[in-house]
Design a protein around this motif. Structure first.
Motif, PDB file in Angstrom:
ATOM      1  N   TYR A  59       0.860  -1.431  -0.040  1.00 27.60           N
ATOM      2  CA  TYR A  59       0.061  -0.091   0.014  1.00 27.60           C
ATOM      3  C   TYR A  59       0.685   1.375   0.111  1.00 27.60           C
ATOM      4  CZ  TYR A  59      -3.943  -3.123   0.979  1.00 27.60           C
ATOM      5  OH  TYR A  59      -5.086  -3.838   0.844  1.00 27.60           O
ATOM      6  N   VAL A  60       1.924   1.468   1.073  1.00 27.34           N
ATOM      7  CA  VAL A  60       2.830   2.455   0.788  1.00 27.34           C
ATOM      8  C   VAL A  60       3.591   2.182  -0.357  1.00 27.34           C
ATOM      9  CG1 VAL A  60       4.862   3.432   1.974  1.00 27.34           C
ATOM     10  CG2 VAL A  60       3.140   2.440   3.506  1.00 27.34           C
ATOM     11  N   GLY A  61       4.116   1.506  -0.906  1.00 25.70           N
ATOM     12  CA  GLY A  61       4.654   1.086  -1.872  1.00 25.70           C
ATOM     13  C   GLY A  61       3.667   0.533  -3.279  1.00 25.70           C
ATOM     14  N   ALA A  62       2.637   1.095  -3.350  1.00 26.44           N
ATOM     15  CA  ALA A  62       1.517   0.787  -4.247  1.00 26.44           C
ATOM     16  C   ALA A  62       2.037   0.987  -5.809  1.00 26.44           C
ATOM     17  CB  ALA A  62       0.313   1.364  -3.961  1.00 26.44           C
ATOM     18  N   ARG A  63       2.646   2.045  -6.219  1.00 28.60           N
ATOM     19  CA  ARG A  63       3.052   2.168  -7.513  1.00 28.60           C
ATOM     20  C   ARG A  63       4.061   1.243  -7.791  1.00 28.60           C
ATOM     21  NH1 ARG A  63       0.889   6.485  -9.801  1.00 28.60           N
ATOM     22  NH2 ARG A  63       0.039   8.221  -8.241  1.00 28.60           N
TER      23      ARG A  63
ATOM     24  N   LEU B 231      -3.814  -1.853 -15.450  1.00 31.93           N
ATOM     25  CA  LEU B 231      -4.943  -1.074 -15.051  1.00 31.93           C
ATOM     26  C   LEU B 231      -4.189   0.349 -14.502  1.00 31.93           C
ATOM     27  CD1 LEU B 231      -8.062  -0.796 -15.612  1.00 31.93           C
ATOM     28  CD2 LEU B 231      -8.250  -1.205 -13.145  1.00 31.93           C
ATOM     29  N   ALA B 232      -4.218   1.591 -15.242  1.00 28.87           N
ATOM     30  CA  ALA B 232      -3.484   2.649 -14.666  1.00 28.87           C
ATOM     31  C   ALA B 232      -4.329   3.215 -13.475  1.00 28.87           C
ATOM     32  CB  ALA B 232      -3.258   3.636 -15.837  1.00 28.87           C
ATOM     33  N   LEU B 233      -4.155   2.735 -12.438  1.00 30.44           N
ATOM     34  CA  LEU B 233      -4.927   3.137 -11.072  1.00 30.44           C
ATOM     35  C   LEU B 233      -3.963   4.028 -10.140  1.00 30.44           C
ATOM     36  CD1 LEU B 233      -5.901  -0.688  -9.790  1.00 30.44           C
ATOM     37  CD2 LEU B 233      -7.410   1.042 -10.752  1.00 30.44           C
ATOM     38  N   GLU B 234      -4.765   5.008  -9.551  1.00 30.27           N
ATOM     39  CA  GLU B 234      -4.101   5.740  -8.457  1.00 30.27           C
ATOM     40  C   GLU B 234      -3.593   4.986  -7.315  1.00 30.27           C
ATOM     41  OE1 GLU B 234      -2.791   8.714  -8.655  1.00 30.27           O
ATOM     42  OE2 GLU B 234      -3.288   8.636 -10.990  1.00 30.27           O
ATOM     43  N   PRO B 235      -2.983   5.292  -6.539  1.00 30.54           N
ATOM     44  CA  PRO B 235      -2.630   4.518  -5.351  1.00 30.54           C
ATOM     45  C   PRO B 235      -3.901   4.110  -4.557  1.00 30.54           C
ATOM     46  CG  PRO B 235      -0.681   5.669  -5.645  1.00 30.54           C
ATOM     47  CD  PRO B 235      -1.714   6.097  -6.532  1.00 30.54           C
ATOM     48  N   TRP B 236      -4.616   5.226  -4.226  1.00 36.61           N
ATOM     49  CA  TRP B 236      -5.956   5.086  -3.376  1.00 36.61           C
ATOM     50  C   TRP B 236      -6.786   4.304  -3.974  1.00 36.61           C
ATOM     51  CZ3 TRP B 236     -10.708   6.541  -4.983  1.00 36.61           C
ATOM     52  CH2 TRP B 236     -10.630   7.189  -6.211  1.00 36.61           C
ATOM     53  N   GLN B 237      -6.885   4.122  -5.354  1.00 35.64           N
ATOM     54  CA  GLN B 237      -7.905   3.366  -5.951  1.00 35.64           C
ATOM     55  C   GLN B 237      -7.585   1.621  -5.607  1.00 35.64           C
ATOM     56  OE1 GLN B 237      -7.365   5.190  -9.691  1.00 35.64           O
ATOM     57  NE2 GLN B 237      -9.730   5.842  -9.707  1.00 35.64           N
ATOM     58  N   ALA B 238      -6.356   1.607  -5.946  1.00 34.40           N
ATOM     59  CA  ALA B 238      -5.866   0.285  -5.671  1.00 34.40           C
ATOM     60  C   ALA B 238      -5.821  -0.175  -4.294  1.00 34.40           C
ATOM     61  CB  ALA B 238      -4.140   0.047  -6.099  1.00 34.40           C
ATOM     62  N   ILE B 239      -5.590   0.871  -3.324  1.00 35.87           N
ATOM     63  CA  ILE B 239      -5.638   0.183  -1.967  1.00 35.87           C
ATOM     64  C   ILE B 239      -7.237   0.095  -1.512  1.00 35.87           C
ATOM     65  CG2 ILE B 239      -5.661   1.302   0.411  1.00 35.87           C
ATOM     66  CD1 ILE B 239      -3.002   2.783  -0.683  1.00 35.87           C
ATOM     67  N   GLY B 240      -8.119   0.725  -2.000  1.00 33.90           N
ATOM     68  CA  GLY B 240      -9.469   0.723  -2.022  1.00 33.90           C
ATOM     69  C   GLY B 240     -10.019  -0.605  -2.454  1.00 33.90           C
ATOM     70  N   ILE B 241      -9.535  -1.022  -3.512  1.00 30.48           N
ATOM     71  CA  ILE B 241      -9.908  -2.270  -4.090  1.00 30.48           C
ATOM     72  C   ILE B 241      -9.380  -3.568  -3.397  1.00 30.48           C
ATOM     73  CG2 ILE B 241      -9.615  -3.883  -6.051  1.00 30.48           C
ATOM     74  CD1 ILE B 241      -9.537  -1.158  -7.798  1.00 30.48           C
ATOM     75  N   GLY B 242      -8.128  -3.316  -2.924  1.00 27.58           N
ATOM     76  CA  GLY B 242      -7.577  -4.538  -2.256  1.00 27.58           C
ATOM     77  C   GLY B 242      -8.317  -4.715  -0.810  1.00 27.58           C
TER      78      GLY B 242
END
Length: 389
Positions: A96-100, A109-120
């Motif tokens: 999550y801290v290193g999401a990118r 999928l070109a996600l923003e970190p907050w989007q990826a974290i939310g999905i996770g």
């Protein structure tokens, strides 16, 4: 001093230690349950004599509860709680801290970190809701049927998450989903049920037998989910698993293998054996290794005898040398000592390049530099041709 790396090490070590404690106690009590015999005297439902460490032990089990509360009662819970807390903290720190770098794959999928974290986080929560509803439904009365449906749900989740996250990120989130279910079973079902039994005994009331039965069922489920979770914990060291074209399928096969192996041990504890189950285990091993080998042969790089380091050096310069050079600009030293800034350095690292950049495609991290499939194929062709200088 790199605080993040030390924190990573501390959390990983804590996760390993508490995981060993939790899994060890879980395996022991399943073994104990399967070896209990009717007691020769007393009102216990089963007993077992054993020897260990120079002493003899006499264990007795009461199916619901003893007639009187003992003065000292040990609760097995903190092992599970700290395993989950340390695991989730590690997931947060790394993915999550290193999401990118570790979670997002821009080619998918070109996600923003907050989007990826939310999905996770949503996937982890959904896993518990679906599992718990299954247990409380009519399906939950048949452990085999529920196990098949729950396994199918997890395979579907692995496929779906692999369309969104990096393959490693998808794997780790399936592990987090299952690990959360296991810890929640302890925190929300097993321990509260045991507390109600204790409270009933203290109040001089007869405990509800359903509480013990429910706790035993969840404990049994945890027992079968353990080996797949352990595989996921170590899988990031083995790119041939998550680096497959269909990593979700490899995960499904290996997880089924883990469940089958666990079942063999459970049967052996009861003095039983199943030749057909042994055959199924062999078939799963053959299917898993055979599938990965088939994939690898299908995408084997054609040899490029005319390719030299000069042909692939622009790829390294664009995607790799900011980190993997004798004097990198992105960090103080090249990670793991890997340098690709000369023909000699890159040639020596050809097998590793093949593994992480061509086969598993986990480098560059998060593919932040957008290395294309054509560039990966060119690197593979250079390596197949002997990684000529």
């Amino acid at each position: 001093m790199d605080i993040t790396e030390w924190l990573n090490l501390a959390l990983r070590w804590l996760h390993l230690i508490t995981g060993i404690a939790w899994i060890g106690s879980s395996f022991y009590f399943v073994w104990l349950d399967n070896h209990l015999t009717p007691p020769k005297q007393g009102d216990a439902s089963g007993e077992l004599w054993s020897v260990h460490g120079g002493g003899f032990y006499h264990a007795q089990k009461y199916m619901v509860a003893p007639a009187q509360m003992p003065d000292d009662l040990h609760w097995f819970k903190w092992e599970a709680y700290f395993t989950w807390v340390s695991g989730f903290s590690l997931l947060t720190l790394v993915y999550y801290v290193g999401a990118r770098s570790f979670l997002i794959d821009t080619q998918k999928l070109a996600l923003e970190p907050w989007q990826a974290i939310g999905i996770g986080l949503g996937a982890i929560a959904l896993g518990w809701v679906v599992y718990d509803r299954m247990c409380r439904s009519a399906l939950g009365r048949n452990n085999l049927a529920m196990g098949v449906v729950w396994y199918g749900f997890l395979v579907g989740a692995a496929y779906g998450l692999n369309q969104v996250f990096s393959a490693r990120g998808a794997y780790l989130h399936i592990g987090a989903m299952v690990g959360t279910v296991m810890a929640a079973n302890v925190f929300m079902i097993i321990i509260p049920g045991q507390r109600k039994v204790v409270d009933a005994l203290i109040a001089g009331q007869a405990p509800d037998p359903a509480l013990g039965a429910r706790g035993k069922q969840r404990s049994l489920h945890n027992n079968y989910m353990t080996l797949p979770v352990l595989f996921i914990m170590i899988s990031h060291h083995y790119p041939m698993t998550f680096g497959a074209d269909r990593p979700w399928l490899v995960l499904a096969l290996v997880s089924a293998l883990g469940v089958a192996v666990r079942h063999v041990f459970n049967l052996r504890h009861k003095g039983k054996s199943s030749p057909s189950l042994f055959a199924a285990i062999v078939a799963l091993i053959v299917a898993t290794t055979g599938y990965v080998a088939w994939e690898k042969s299908g995408r084997a790089q054609a040899k490029g005898p005319d390719l030299t380091y000069a042909d692939v050096q622009p790829i390294f310069a664009k995607h790799c040398l900011s980190c993997h050079a004798e004097h990198p600009v992105a960090m103080p030293a090249p990670p793991l000592g890997v340098m690709l800034d000369s023909a000699a350095h890159a040639g020596a690292m050809a097998p590793r390049i093949q593994k992480v950049a061509v086969d598993a495609q986990v480098m560059p991290l998060g593919n932040m530099t957008n290395m294309t499939p054509q560039e990966r194929a060119k690197l593979g062709a250079w390596i197949a041709g002997g990684a000529k200088p």
